[in-house]
Design an enzyme around this catalytic site. Structure first.
Site, PDB file in Angstrom:
ATOM      1  N   GLU A 364      81.118 -88.784  10.239  1.00 15.92           N
ATOM      2  CA  GLU A 364      81.321 -90.158   9.745  1.00 15.92           C
ATOM      3  C   GLU A 364      82.762 -90.624   9.992  1.00 15.92           C
ATOM      4  OE1 GLU A 364      79.256 -92.322   8.837  1.00 15.92           O
ATOM      5  OE2 GLU A 364      77.443 -91.202   8.388  1.00 15.92           O
ATOM      6  N   GLY A 365      83.308 -90.209  11.120  1.00 10.59           N
ATOM      7  CA  GLY A 365      84.691 -90.527  11.460  1.00 10.59           C
ATOM      8  C   GLY A 365      85.616 -89.441  10.966  1.00 10.59           C
TER       9      GLY A 365
END
Length: 383
Positions: A364-365
């Site tokens: 998620e980054g």
């Protein structure tokens, strides 16, 4: 030990009590076996769906739970305290439902959304590619129009949670050049021409597969396009902040599990005639662990409450993801230290918690991306 939560309504308190009951009955007794054997918990997500836990932050009229994000994140946290892989997969499913809910037509929503939100089908999110992780604009998987107006998809995707198991995938593929040439599709899991690679040999989260996908000229009907052609990155980015909060909540729950294990052990183990928790050096270490978990939870809930109020929360979401996942890595590492040699063995769960925490800082980054998001917003604020 259960977390003393400040919940907005009596209904939310009842929901958390239900989640704890289900998690203790269905997750906790199975997690060690499935994680050690790297086997998928067949039927478990159907159980969560039947309990109404797979569509919590979406409207009730579409089959969701109608819960604010503040409550949904605390449900994820409770699940993660028992089984991180299940909580992560639940968060990914919620993310995969976002494109249809927020950008689909009324007809598309009526056709597909109830099964998704009620958990009759589990979703996967197919954005990343082997050479395009954080740089989503670099996607090369193509969706080309056929003479019939459908889309023929060719290319490779990577890092798909529930790959090969999900009933649908929110797929992002290129329909034109540049960053405005990416589109979003709701792809059935049984699409002819779609195949999956072997599950990745991961450090943790072994019970839920993460795979690559190969699209070999697979055809998606025209009504599988979500939103307009070229709107894909807007759709993907619109869900990223919420997805980051989901992972932050999972990381907080994982850290809480590690803290619980460390405190339980420290209250039972004795050295020099005293419980080891009574030795100041160790007591202070546990205190720092507890403070880190509390800080992670508070940061997550602050961002969630901003989201629920309709206020900007992008910077707060990145801060929550950064703080919670870094806290999970430190707390799980310290939990291994508290248990000493036993913490390094698989007889206790803390070594698994430590392995599971690492990925929280990456998906998620990455946390480097979160720092970039935060720093850019600070620059904009000064402009």
């Amino acid at each position: 030990m259960d977390v003393d939560r400040l919940l907005p309504t009596p209904e939310a308190a009842d929901l958390i009590a239900l989640v704890r009951e289900i998690a203790d009955k269905e997750l906790a007794p199975r997690v060690d076996r499935h994680e050690a054997a790297e086997t998928y918990p067949e039927g478990l997500f159907a159980t969560l769906g039947e309990a109404g836990l797979l569509g919590l932050p979406y409207p009730e009229e579409h089959g969701g739970g109608g819960q604010p994000y503040e409550v949904y994140l605390q449900v994820l946290e409770e699940l993660a305290t028992r089984w991180a892989a299940v909580a992560v997969a639940t968060s990914v499913h919620t993310l995969a439902c976002h494109p249809l809910h927020s950008f689909g037509t009324a007809a598309q929503q009526e056709r597909w959304l109830p099964d998704m939100l009620e958990g009759r089908v589990i979703g996967g999110y197919s954005l990343s590619e082997p050479q395009a992780g954080s740089d989503a604009a670099a996607l090369s998987c193509k969706a080309e129009r056929t003479e019939d107006g459908d889309y023929r998809v060719t290319g490779n995707k990577a890092w798909i949670t529930h790959g090969g198991k999900a009933g649908f995938y929110s797929l992002f593929a290129r329909t034109g050049p540049g960053s405005h040439g990416i589109s979003c599709f709701l792809a059935p899991g049984e699409t002819e021409g779609l195949s999956f690679g072997k599950p990745e040999r991961k450090m943790g989260l072994q019970a839920v597969p993460t795979t690559s996908a190969h699209w070999d000229g697979a055809v998606l009907e025209a009504d599988r396009l979500i939103g307009a052609e070229g709107q894909g990155l807007q759709i993907a980015f619109s869900a990223l902040d919420s997805g980051r909060l989901g992972i932050a909540a999972c990381a907080t729950g994982l850290a809480q599990a590690a803290l619980n294990s460390a405190v339980d052990y420290a209250n039972q183990r004795t050295t020099f005639g005293r419980k080891i928790i009574d030795h100041q050096g160790l007591g202070f270490l546990l205190a720092d662990m507890a403070a880190a978990v509390d800080a992670a939870r508070a940061t997550c809930l602050d961002a969630a409450r901003r989201r629920d109020l309709g206020r900007p929360f992008s910077r707060q979401a990145s801060a929550a993801k950064l703080i919670a996942t870094d806290a999970a890595m430190k707390v799980t590492t310290d939990a291994v230290q508290v248990l000493g040699g036993y913490g390094y063995t698989r007889d206790f769960p803390v070594e698994r918690y430590m392995r599971e925490a690492k990925i929280m800082q990456i998906f998620e980054g990455t946390n480097q991306i979160q720092r970039l998001v935060i720093s850019r917003q600070l620059t904009q604020a000064d402009a």
